[in-house]
Design a protein around this motif. Structure first.
Motif, PDB file in Angstrom:
ATOM      1  N   MET A 219       1.711  -0.059  -4.095  1.00  0.00           N
ATOM      2  CA  MET A 219       1.909   0.428  -2.852  1.00  0.00           C
ATOM      3  C   MET A 219       1.985  -0.879  -1.862  1.00  0.00           C
ATOM      4  O   MET A 219       1.399  -1.639  -1.892  1.00  0.00           O
ATOM      5  CB  MET A 219       0.940   1.239  -2.599  1.00  0.00           C
ATOM      6  N   ALA A 220       3.020  -0.878  -0.907  1.00  0.00           N
ATOM      7  CA  ALA A 220       3.303  -2.033  -0.162  1.00  0.00           C
ATOM      8  C   ALA A 220       1.981  -1.898   0.801  1.00  0.00           C
ATOM      9  O   ALA A 220       1.507  -0.831   1.490  1.00  0.00           O
ATOM     10  CB  ALA A 220       4.590  -1.675   0.491  1.00  0.00           C
ATOM     11  N   ALA A 221       1.624  -3.020   1.244  1.00  0.00           N
ATOM     12  CA  ALA A 221       0.685  -3.046   2.381  1.00  0.00           C
ATOM     13  C   ALA A 221       1.346  -3.183   3.729  1.00  0.00           C
ATOM     14  O   ALA A 221       2.610  -3.126   3.971  1.00  0.00           O
ATOM     15  CB  ALA A 221      -0.103  -4.463   2.336  1.00  0.00           C
ATOM     16  N   ILE A 222       0.545  -2.622   4.780  1.00  0.00           N
ATOM     17  CA  ILE A 222       1.080  -2.412   6.171  1.00  0.00           C
ATOM     18  C   ILE A 222       0.869  -3.869   6.740  1.00  0.00           C
ATOM     19  O   ILE A 222      -0.051  -4.311   6.580  1.00  0.00           O
ATOM     20  CB  ILE A 222       0.216  -1.437   6.897  1.00  0.00           C
ATOM     21  N   THR A 223       1.936  -4.284   7.411  1.00  0.00           N
ATOM     22  CA  THR A 223       1.799  -5.792   7.915  1.00  0.00           C
ATOM     23  C   THR A 223       1.860  -5.369   9.338  1.00  0.00           C
ATOM     24  O   THR A 223       2.368  -4.604   9.839  1.00  0.00           O
ATOM     25  CB  THR A 223       3.053  -6.678   7.484  1.00  0.00           C
ATOM     26  N   GLY A 224       1.360  -6.470  10.253  1.00  0.00           N
ATOM     27  CA  GLY A 224       1.327  -6.251  11.753  1.00  0.00           C
ATOM     28  C   GLY A 224       2.365  -7.689  12.249  1.00  0.00           C
ATOM     29  O   GLY A 224       2.628  -8.200  11.680  1.00  0.00           O
TER      30      GLY A 224
END
Length: 155
Positions: A1-6
């Motif tokens: 699953m892809a991580a959320i980036t900011g």
């Protein structure tokens, strides 16, 4: 699953994550301590304190959600688990007993003073790395300061 980036760089994200996590712990425990006092306060000022403590719980819970969601928007996982809050809290804890109204007023005056001081430290820390987070912390500090004044005025 892809991580959320900011939108922040790693160094700025680290500073802001620390400020947000500290604020989250303060706010979650503030809501818990206020609810504990709400259930156990006694004395001539029972009714107004009972209601004021519920107001404080609502304020703390509302800000905790906003703070946690800001962390997520920045790609940081907020940690509001009971074990984390228990290990990291800096709030004084009330006794598990009936709490006289005067002691509740003194306790929350002191607790809110400490939370306010830490929020101001976080406001300074987030000035450069993320003014948006700083703005949210300013809103928290504004409400904490108001509650501090309202408890302190009853001493």
């Amino acid at each position: 699953m892809a991580a959320i980036t900011g939108p922040l760089g790693k160094a700025d994200q680290k500073v802001v994550a620390k400020a947000l996590q500290g604020a989250l712990v303060d706010l979650i425990d503030l809501s818990l301590v206020a609810k504990q006092a709400h259930w156990n306060v006694i004395g001539p000022n029972f009714r107004p304190l009972h209601l004021q403590l519920d107001e404080l719980v609502d304020i703390a819970r509302g800000h905790a959600d906003t703070i946690a969601e800001r962390a997520v928007a920045l790609g940081v996982n907020p940690d509001g688990r009971a074990a984390t809050v228990g290990e990291a809290t800096r709030l004084a804890q009330p006794e598990v007993a009936w709490l006289e109204d005067g002691k509740v007023i003194a306790l929350f005056t002191d607790i809110l003073e400490g939370v306010s001081k830490r929020m101001r430290e976080r406001i300074k820390a987030t000035d450069e790395p993320d003014p948006v987070t700083q703005d949210l912390l300013i809103a928290v500090a504004q409400d904490i300061d108001k509650q501090h004044w309202m408890f302190q005025a009853q001493r």
